[in-house]
Design a protein around this motif. Structure first.
Motif, PDB file in Angstrom:
ATOM      1  N   MET A 195     -12.909  12.604 -18.667  1.00  0.00           N
ATOM      2  CA  MET A 195     -13.671  11.638 -17.896  1.00  0.00           C
ATOM      3  C   MET A 195     -13.759  12.091 -16.433  1.00  0.00           C
ATOM      4  O   MET A 195     -12.866  12.770 -15.928  1.00  0.00           O
ATOM      5  N   PRO A 196     -14.820  11.718 -15.727  1.00  0.00           N
ATOM      6  CA  PRO A 196     -14.953  12.107 -14.311  1.00  0.00           C
ATOM      7  C   PRO A 196     -13.953  11.348 -13.440  1.00  0.00           C
ATOM      8  O   PRO A 196     -13.443  10.294 -13.829  1.00  0.00           O
ATOM      9  N   PRO A 197     -13.654  11.852 -12.249  1.00  0.00           N
ATOM     10  CA  PRO A 197     -12.729  11.159 -11.334  1.00  0.00           C
ATOM     11  C   PRO A 197     -13.226   9.764 -10.986  1.00  0.00           C
ATOM     12  O   PRO A 197     -14.433   9.513 -10.933  1.00  0.00           O
ATOM     13  N   ARG A 198     -12.258   8.849 -10.740  1.00  0.00           N
ATOM     14  CA  ARG A 198     -12.643   7.492 -10.357  1.00  0.00           C
ATOM     15  C   ARG A 198     -13.167   7.453  -8.918  1.00  0.00           C
ATOM     16  O   ARG A 198     -14.003   6.621  -8.571  1.00  0.00           O
ATOM     17  N   PHE A 199     -12.586   8.328  -8.052  1.00  0.00           N
ATOM     18  CA  PHE A 199     -13.025   8.391  -6.656  1.00  0.00           C
ATOM     19  C   PHE A 199     -13.349   9.830  -6.296  1.00  0.00           C
ATOM     20  O   PHE A 199     -12.891  10.769  -6.945  1.00  0.00           O
ATOM     21  N   GLN A 200     -14.094   9.994  -5.217  1.00  0.00           N
ATOM     22  CA  GLN A 200     -14.563  11.324  -4.830  1.00  0.00           C
ATOM     23  C   GLN A 200     -13.820  11.918  -3.630  1.00  0.00           C
ATOM     24  O   GLN A 200     -13.827  13.125  -3.437  1.00  0.00           O
ATOM     25  N   SER A 201     -13.192  11.078  -2.812  1.00  0.00           N
ATOM     26  CA  SER A 201     -12.553  11.597  -1.600  1.00  0.00           C
ATOM     27  C   SER A 201     -11.349  10.744  -1.220  1.00  0.00           C
ATOM     28  O   SER A 201     -11.188   9.619  -1.711  1.00  0.00           O
ATOM     29  N   GLU A 202     -10.527  11.291  -0.321  1.00  0.00           N
ATOM     30  CA  GLU A 202      -9.378  10.535   0.170  1.00  0.00           C
ATOM     31  C   GLU A 202      -9.824   9.302   0.944  1.00  0.00           C
ATOM     32  O   GLU A 202      -9.096   8.304   0.988  1.00  0.00           O
ATOM     33  N   GLU A 203     -10.990   9.387   1.544  1.00  0.00           N
ATOM     34  CA  GLU A 203     -11.521   8.225   2.263  1.00  0.00           C
ATOM     35  C   GLU A 203     -11.665   7.028   1.324  1.00  0.00           C
ATOM     36  O   GLU A 203     -11.442   5.876   1.726  1.00  0.00           O
ATOM     37  N   ASP A 204     -12.014   7.282   0.066  1.00  0.00           N
ATOM     38  CA  ASP A 204     -12.135   6.200  -0.917  1.00  0.00           C
ATOM     39  C   ASP A 204     -10.785   5.529  -1.140  1.00  0.00           C
ATOM     40  O   ASP A 204     -10.703   4.296  -1.273  1.00  0.00           O
ATOM     41  N   LEU A 205      -9.728   6.330  -1.186  1.00  0.00           N
ATOM     42  CA  LEU A 205      -8.387   5.769  -1.363  1.00  0.00           C
ATOM     43  C   LEU A 205      -7.968   4.992  -0.113  1.00  0.00           C
ATOM     44  O   LEU A 205      -7.345   3.931  -0.220  1.00  0.00           O
ATOM     45  N   TRP A 206      -8.287   5.521   1.051  1.00  0.00           N
ATOM     46  CA  TRP A 206      -7.986   4.791   2.285  1.00  0.00           C
ATOM     47  C   TRP A 206      -8.685   3.441   2.309  1.00  0.00           C
ATOM     48  O   TRP A 206      -8.119   2.446   2.773  1.00  0.00           O
ATOM     49  N   ASN A 207      -9.917   3.411   1.814  1.00  0.00           N
ATOM     50  CA  ASN A 207     -10.680   2.160   1.838  1.00  0.00           C
ATOM     51  C   ASN A 207     -10.052   1.094   0.937  1.00  0.00           C
ATOM     52  O   ASN A 207     -10.119  -0.103   1.255  1.00  0.00           O
ATOM     53  N   ILE A 208      -9.460   1.523  -0.186  1.00  0.00           N
ATOM     54  CA  ILE A 208      -8.744   0.556  -1.033  1.00  0.00           C
ATOM     55  C   ILE A 208      -7.579  -0.048  -0.253  1.00  0.00           C
ATOM     56  O   ILE A 208      -7.363  -1.271  -0.252  1.00  0.00           O
ATOM     57  N   ASN A 209      -6.808   0.804   0.448  1.00  0.00           N
ATOM     58  CA  ASN A 209      -5.682   0.308   1.236  1.00  0.00           C
ATOM     59  C   ASN A 209      -6.147  -0.587   2.382  1.00  0.00           C
ATOM     60  O   ASN A 209      -5.503  -1.598   2.706  1.00  0.00           O
ATOM     61  N   ARG A 210      -7.256  -0.205   3.006  1.00  0.00           N
ATOM     62  CA  ARG A 210      -7.806  -1.059   4.074  1.00  0.00           C
ATOM     63  C   ARG A 210      -8.189  -2.430   3.519  1.00  0.00           C
ATOM     64  O   ARG A 210      -7.981  -3.463   4.173  1.00  0.00           O
ATOM     65  N   ARG A 211      -8.731  -2.447   2.325  1.00  0.00           N
ATOM     66  CA  ARG A 211      -9.140  -3.716   1.704  1.00  0.00           C
ATOM     67  C   ARG A 211      -7.908  -4.574   1.400  1.00  0.00           C
ATOM     68  O   ARG A 211      -7.930  -5.796   1.619  1.00  0.00           O
ATOM     69  N   PHE A 215      -0.286   7.049   7.327  1.00  0.00           N
ATOM     70  CA  PHE A 215      -1.125   5.861   7.541  1.00  0.00           C
ATOM     71  C   PHE A 215      -1.761   5.832   8.927  1.00  0.00           C
ATOM     72  O   PHE A 215      -2.143   4.761   9.414  1.00  0.00           O
ATOM     73  N   GLU A 216      -1.915   7.008   9.540  1.00  0.00           N
ATOM     74  CA  GLU A 216      -2.508   7.047  10.878  1.00  0.00           C
ATOM     75  C   GLU A 216      -3.962   6.579  10.866  1.00  0.00           C
ATOM     76  O   GLU A 216      -4.494   6.167  11.905  1.00  0.00           O
ATOM     77  N   TYR A 217      -4.604   6.602   9.698  1.00  0.00           N
ATOM     78  CA  TYR A 217      -5.988   6.125   9.622  1.00  0.00           C
ATOM     79  C   TYR A 217      -6.089   4.622   9.859  1.00  0.00           C
ATOM     80  O   TYR A 217      -7.191   4.088  10.050  1.00  0.00           O
ATOM     81  N   LEU A 218      -4.941   3.920   9.857  1.00  0.00           N
ATOM     82  CA  LEU A 218      -4.939   2.485  10.153  1.00  0.00           C
ATOM     83  C   LEU A 218      -4.806   2.213  11.644  1.00  0.00           C
ATOM     84  O   LEU A 218      -4.753   1.046  12.062  1.00  0.00           O
ATOM     85  N   ILE A 222       0.855  -1.189   0.000  1.00  0.00           N
ATOM     86  CA  ILE A 222       0.000   0.000   0.000  1.00  0.00           C
ATOM     87  C   ILE A 222       0.887   1.233   0.000  1.00  0.00           C
ATOM     88  O   ILE A 222       2.064   1.165   0.404  1.00  0.00           O
ATOM     89  N   GLN A 223       0.335   2.366  -0.449  1.00  0.00           N
ATOM     90  CA  GLN A 223       1.131   3.585  -0.601  1.00  0.00           C
ATOM     91  C   GLN A 223       0.347   4.793  -0.103  1.00  0.00           C
ATOM     92  O   GLN A 223      -0.885   4.749   0.021  1.00  0.00           O
ATOM     93  N   PRO A 224       1.039   5.913   0.176  1.00  0.00           N
ATOM     94  CA  PRO A 224       0.354   7.127   0.635  1.00  0.00           C
ATOM     95  C   PRO A 224      -0.670   7.619  -0.388  1.00  0.00           C
ATOM     96  O   PRO A 224      -0.543   7.358  -1.589  1.00  0.00           O
ATOM     97  N   ASN A 225      -1.648   8.349   0.088  1.00  0.00           N
ATOM     98  CA  ASN A 225      -2.707   8.847  -0.792  1.00  0.00           C
ATOM     99  C   ASN A 225      -2.177   9.729  -1.915  1.00  0.00           C
ATOM    100  O   ASN A 225      -2.747   9.764  -3.002  1.00  0.00           O
TER     101      ASN A 225
END
Length: 375
Positions: free
Chosen positions: A237-253, A312-315, A211-214
């Protein structure tokens, strides 16, 4: 401003120095009191038209921060290994040799498996290659990596040197495989919402998750251009994600998938330049290749532990595990090796007629691909 007499005759501007002061160069320090981290994904200027810092500078920086090891993983090549060996020895730091390869999965059912068919499928955008990290564990792995890199350049080269997944599977002894970045198989499978069975298949193949920083994937939060297949015009094209939380969720997964499979997850910087100020140099390189967002450089610089822990403090209490503990465990699994023999390289035996063999093989490849004879 009027020209001075010297400028008038030289037809150019001149600097008149009235005062001069010697300043000490600012160097970022690693003041973290705990265990140091180990970077497992790092590019040097041997990653063609992508990274800008030299191996010597990167290794010197890691050593000055007290890091015990660092992995160098240039894109598809190993020609930087001699410099890495010298820099590691000079600074007294363990060098982990590796590459970030371009892998084509020829082991999936229903995909082309013969090289001409693979090339055609990639040309038609029906298939693609993915990034992956290959780290050398011991001398057996070093030999296997050299073979994989050589075949990727001499037998399976189309735009990029390509490693067939079947070839890697047959020669993975002594190697440690990581899932790499957003362009890796695992991240792309999650991004494209592929079936769980396919995602698990990918996880099973690799030895560790990454995993990598946002900031590395912030481009997924911006609109992007894509060529329309029908009109051949570039469309926004529109963005694939809307917020940093979406990127965090990929890393959490990714972390959860590693946990379920009993495999470690590591946090990496995916280093392409040594410090933030060098981003402007990479921007120039990327702009020269036509990247329209070249000025929006991600923070692909070498980070000390404090900065990575903050990323990665969100982890929660898992942050130290992925930033420090797991990378160090992988580094401890790897033996200290030499990529080239001891002694004077000029004393090594020469391969008879090697130049003729290479030229003849490339001539044959060029004819086979329809380019005619090489000059």
């Amino acid at each position: 401003m009027p020209y001075s007499k010297a400028e008038y005759f030289k037809k150019e501007f001149a600097v008149k120095v009235k005062a001069l002061a010697l300043l000490q160069k600012y160097e970022e320090k690693d003041n973290y009191d705990g265990d140091k981290r180990v970077e497992l994904h790092c590019h040097t200027n041997m990653s063609s038209k992508d990274a800008v810092s030299s191996a010597g500078d990167i290794i010197k920086q890691a050593y000055s921060w007290g890091h015990k090891a660092i992995a160098i993983t240039d894109h598809g090549v190993a020609q930087g290994f001699p410099e890495l060996c010298s820099a590691g020895k000079k600074n007294g730091i363990k060098v982990i040799y590796g590459v970030e390869s371009y892998v084509y999965d020829d082991m999936r059912p229903g995909v082309p498996t013969e090289w001409p068919d693979i090339v055609q499928a990639i040309r038609d955008k029906k298939q693609r290659t993915y990034h992956q990290i290959i780290l050398v564990k011991n001398n057996v792995g070093l030999k296997n990596l050299y073979g994989l890199v050589s075949r990727s350049h001499t037998e399976h080269f189309y735009r990029k040197s390509t490693i067939l997944k079947s070839d890697l599977a047959a020669h993975r002894e002594g190697l440690i495989l990581g899932t790499a970045c957003q362009a890796g198989e695992l991240y792309m499978a999650l991004l494209n919402e592929e079936p769980e069975e396919r995602i698990q298949e990918i996880v099973d193949f690799y030895d560790y998750m990454e995993i990598q920083p946002n900031t590395n994937n912030a481009f997924l939060l911006r609109p992007y251009y894509r060529k329309d297949k029908a009109t051949k015009e570039m469309k926004m094209m529109p963005p694939r994600f809307q917020s940093e939380e979406d990127l965090w969720n990929i890393n959490r997964r990714i972390l959860a998938l590693g946990d379920a499979a009993g495999k470690p997850t590591v946090a990496t910087c995916d280093v392409h330049f040594i410090d933030p100020e060098c981003a402007q140099f990479r921007a120039i390189i990327m702009a020269g290749q036509g990247f329209q967002d070249a000025d929006n450089q991600p923070g692909l610089f070498l980070r000390p532990p404090e900065e990575m822990l903050a990323e990665f403090e969100y982890l929660g209490d898992r942050a130290e595990e992925v930033v420090i503990d797991n990378p160090n465990k992988i580094a401890d699994m790897i033996e200290e090796i030499r990529p080239i023999p001891e002694g004077d390289l000029f004393d090594l035996p020469l391969l008879r007629q090697a130049d003729e063999v290479i030229i003849n093989r490339r001539q044959g490849d060029a004819r086979h691909l329809g380019f005619g004879a090489l000059i």
